[in-house]
Scaffold this motif. Structure first.
Motif, mmCIF file in Angstrom:
data_model
loop_
_atom_site.group_PDB
_atom_site.id
_atom_site.type_symbol
_atom_site.label_atom_id
_atom_site.label_comp_id
_atom_site.label_asym_id
_atom_site.label_seq_id
_atom_site.Cartn_x
_atom_site.Cartn_y
_atom_site.Cartn_z
ATOM 1 N N GLY A 86 135.388 40.125 39.389
ATOM 2 C CA GLY A 86 135.606 40.959 40.558
ATOM 3 C C GLY A 86 135.080 40.377 41.851
ATOM 4 N N THR A 87 135.214 39.053 42.038
ATOM 5 C CA THR A 87 134.688 38.429 43.254
ATOM 6 C C THR A 87 135.461 38.848 44.492
ATOM 7 N N TYR A 356 122.565 30.116 52.071
ATOM 8 C CA TYR A 356 121.364 30.767 51.553
ATOM 9 C C TYR A 356 120.793 29.825 50.497
ATOM 10 N N VAL A 357 119.526 29.467 50.665
ATOM 11 C CA VAL A 357 118.938 28.405 49.853
ATOM 12 C C VAL A 357 117.612 28.865 49.278
ATOM 13 N N SER A 358 117.413 28.604 47.981
ATOM 14 C CA SER A 358 116.092 28.812 47.386
ATOM 15 C C SER A 358 115.446 27.431 47.178
ATOM 16 N N ILE A 359 114.167 27.368 47.472
ATOM 17 C CA ILE A 359 113.426 26.107 47.453
ATOM 18 C C ILE A 359 112.507 26.069 46.236
ATOM 19 N N LYS A 360 112.365 24.893 45.646
ATOM 20 C CA LYS A 360 111.442 24.733 44.527
ATOM 21 C C LYS A 360 110.023 25.076 44.983
ATOM 22 N N ASP A 361 109.243 25.674 44.083
ATOM 23 C CA ASP A 361 107.903 26.134 44.444
ATOM 24 C C ASP A 361 107.056 25.022 45.046
ATOM 25 N N GLU A 362 107.137 23.841 44.461
ATOM 26 C CA GLU A 362 106.280 22.745 44.911
ATOM 27 C C GLU A 362 106.735 22.138 46.239
ATOM 28 N N PRO A 397 121.548 35.260 43.852
ATOM 29 C CA PRO A 397 122.058 36.174 42.813
ATOM 30 C C PRO A 397 123.238 35.564 42.084
ATOM 31 N N ARG A 398 123.205 35.618 40.779
ATOM 32 C CA ARG A 398 124.280 35.065 39.958
ATOM 33 C C ARG A 398 124.689 36.076 38.894
ATOM 34 N N LEU A 399 125.969 36.023 38.523
ATOM 35 C CA LEU A 399 126.483 36.829 37.428
ATOM 36 C C LEU A 399 126.021 36.233 36.113
ATOM 37 N N ALA A 400 126.171 36.988 35.023
ATOM 38 C CA ALA A 400 125.750 36.489 33.717
ATOM 39 C C ALA A 400 126.498 35.220 33.328
ATOM 40 N N SER A 401 127.706 35.039 33.864
ATOM 41 C CA SER A 401 128.503 33.856 33.558
ATOM 42 C C SER A 401 127.985 32.612 34.255
ATOM 43 N N GLY A 402 127.063 32.771 35.214
ATOM 44 C CA GLY A 402 126.559 31.640 35.972
ATOM 45 C C GLY A 402 127.160 31.522 37.350
ATOM 46 N N LYS A 403 128.212 32.281 37.634
ATOM 47 C CA LYS A 403 128.833 32.220 38.953
ATOM 48 C C LYS A 403 127.944 32.899 39.993
ATOM 49 N N ILE A 404 128.026 32.399 41.210
ATOM 50 C CA ILE A 404 127.315 33.039 42.316
ATOM 51 C C ILE A 404 127.915 34.428 42.551
ATOM 52 N N ASP A 405 127.060 35.424 42.691
ATOM 53 C CA ASP A 405 127.525 36.784 42.979
ATOM 54 C C ASP A 405 127.708 36.906 44.494
ATOM 55 N N ARG A 406 128.884 36.509 44.964
ATOM 56 C CA ARG A 406 129.129 36.451 46.403
ATOM 57 C C ARG A 406 129.192 37.836 47.034
ATOM 58 N N LYS A 407 129.499 38.859 46.227
ATOM 59 C CA LYS A 407 129.540 40.204 46.792
ATOM 60 C C LYS A 407 128.159 40.622 47.307
ATOM 61 N N ILE A 408 127.110 40.273 46.559
ATOM 62 C CA ILE A 408 125.757 40.588 47.006
ATOM 63 C C ILE A 408 125.419 39.797 48.259
ATOM 64 N N ILE A 409 125.786 38.513 48.254
ATOM 65 C CA ILE A 409 125.454 37.663 49.407
ATOM 66 C C ILE A 409 126.214 38.120 50.647
#
Length: 425
Positions: A86-87, A356-362, A397-409
């Motif tokens: 449902g993208t 939108y980017v997530s950065i590694k903790d280190e 945010p990602r769906l269980a299939s691994g796809k990016i959940d673009r609706k949330i973004i």
């Protein structure tokens, strides 16, 4: 539940409360709900019985008269209603027939045997959601067709997956890009013996060349990539050989020449029956002679197909098309980035790409939004620059299939009036 209107619902005890609430909202009788897991269960009130309580006796089971599902009966009888992600709108029920499933099983098993000698006599792991076409085809069906044992995980946990591969000397793993990225990036991977793995299939979301090459270098494994969608039962193409008839049509409806982008159309016995109780959506997605309009934009070069992006996800910048997947792959090559998603946002000058980017903790103290934007700008044409900005977030945010959940973004950007940062770059 409102769309499918199930006559019987089977639920794992951990999800019982959710299903009871959903069934009430959908107006479905609770007496048609049963619990099921690897051991008998009862709810605290005893109101939702275990499925075993209605199973027939052994004698009744042995004398059961199975339906004859050959020929037209197999083509016309629905085996599963799988819901699309449902993208581009609400998820739609996709009616998959018995004929669809058998056809796709034969297609994929044939190509798998051609591509690798390790298809049979292997040991698999099943952690993909079984309500998703990918997990359904492999973990539920193909393992039976090939007589391969599959070790089912109750839920996905990266450390548990590594431990399972090591303990059972698994030979084949079916993955999605986020899990491959964990294998490449997380230090815990080195603590486990993964030498038994001979074959990796990756699907459900785009795999960047950089990540593919890092896995090949580290583990000495060639990754097979699959392309498909719920409406194709599961798989349509798999490297290095195609599975079905394909064609590319331009926006004008003409067949696209080599190297020219067009919408991918697919025809074959795995093309779904229809959208469940949604005739209008079916007519919009299938031609009268049975070709499925995938909505994906692809290039054809010397009989090889290259998926560019989802047609409705392409970002239009001054009339030029920008692929979110391309920019996400480039960001993924940055050693500081753990995950990324790109969408189009409205600006004073029209649509612009935003990341939108997530950065590694280190690495959180070692990079900024401006540096990430510059990283991309040095690697792409000007119209592909991240002129809509870069936002550092905790996770994508990602769906269980691994796809990016673009609706949330897209919800994050909704209602924003974004300043175009083109001049700053």
């Amino acid at each position: 539940m409102k769309v499918a209107r199930p006559e019987l619902t089977i639920v794992h005890p951990s999800l019982l409360t959710t299903v009871l609430e959903a069934s009430q909202a959908a107006g479905i009788n609770h007496s048609k709900i049963f619990q099921f897991s690897d051991r008998p269960t009862t709810s605290p009130q005893g109101s939702t019985p275990d499925l075993r309580s209605i199973l027939p006796s052994l004698w009744e089971a042995e004398s059961y008269d199975w339906l004859d599902l050959r020929g037209k009966a197999a083509q016309n009888t629905t085996a599963a209603i799988n819901f699309s992600s449902g993208t581009t709108g609400l998820p739609k029920g996709v009616s998959i027939s018995h004929h669809n499933m058998v056809a796709n099983l034969e297609q994929v098993s044939f190509i798998t045997k051609l591509d690798t000698q390790k298809a049979t006599n292997g040991r698999w792991v099943g952690f993909l959601p079984m309500y998703h076409a990918y997990g359904q085809l492999y973990s539920c069906l193909m393992c039976v067709l090939l007589s391969n044992p599959v070790y089912i995980m109750t839920k996905f946990d990266f450390i548990d997956l590594m431990q399972t591969i090591q303990n059972y000397r698994l030979t084949t793993i079916h993955l999605v890009p986020p899990v491959l990225k964990m294998m490449a990036d997380r230090p815990e991977t080195a603590q486990y013996d993964l030498s038994s793995v001979q074959d990796v299939l990756c699907g459900a979301a785009p795999l960047s060349p950089d990540l593919r090459d890092r896995i090949r270098t580290r583990f000495g494994i060639i990754i097979r990539e699959g392309y498909g969608m719920t409406e194709l039962t599961c798989a349509a193409m798999q490297t290095p050989i195609r599975l079905a008839q394909e064609g590319l049509l331009t926006a004008e409806g003409d067949e696209a020449a080599d190297g020219r982008p067009g919408e991918l159309y697919i025809h074959g016995p795995q093309v779904f029956q229809s959208y469940w109780l949604n005739e209008m959506a079916t007519k919009e997605s299938k031609t009268l002679d049975g070709w499925l309009k995938t909505g994906d934009i692809a290039l054809r070069r010397h009989a090889e197909f290259w998926i560019v992006d989802r047609g409705k996800e392409l970002i239009k910048v001054n009339g030029l098309q920008v692929s979110p997947a391309e920019l996400e792959a480039i960001l993924g090559e940055n050693s500081y980035v753990s995950d990324a998603a790109v969408v189009g946002v409205a600006t004073e000058r029209g649509e612009a790409p935003r990341a939108y980017v997530s950065i590694k903790d280190e690495a959180k103290d070692h990079t900024t939004e401006e540096q990430l934007a510059a990283w991309v700008a040095h690697r792409v044409a000007r119209h592909k620059w991240l002129t809509g900005g870069v936002m550092i977030v905790d996770g994508i945010p990602r769906l269980a299939s691994g796809k990016i959940d673009r609706k949330i973004i897209r919800g994050w950007t909704k209602g924003e009036s974004t300043q175009d940062t083109r001049s700053k770059l």
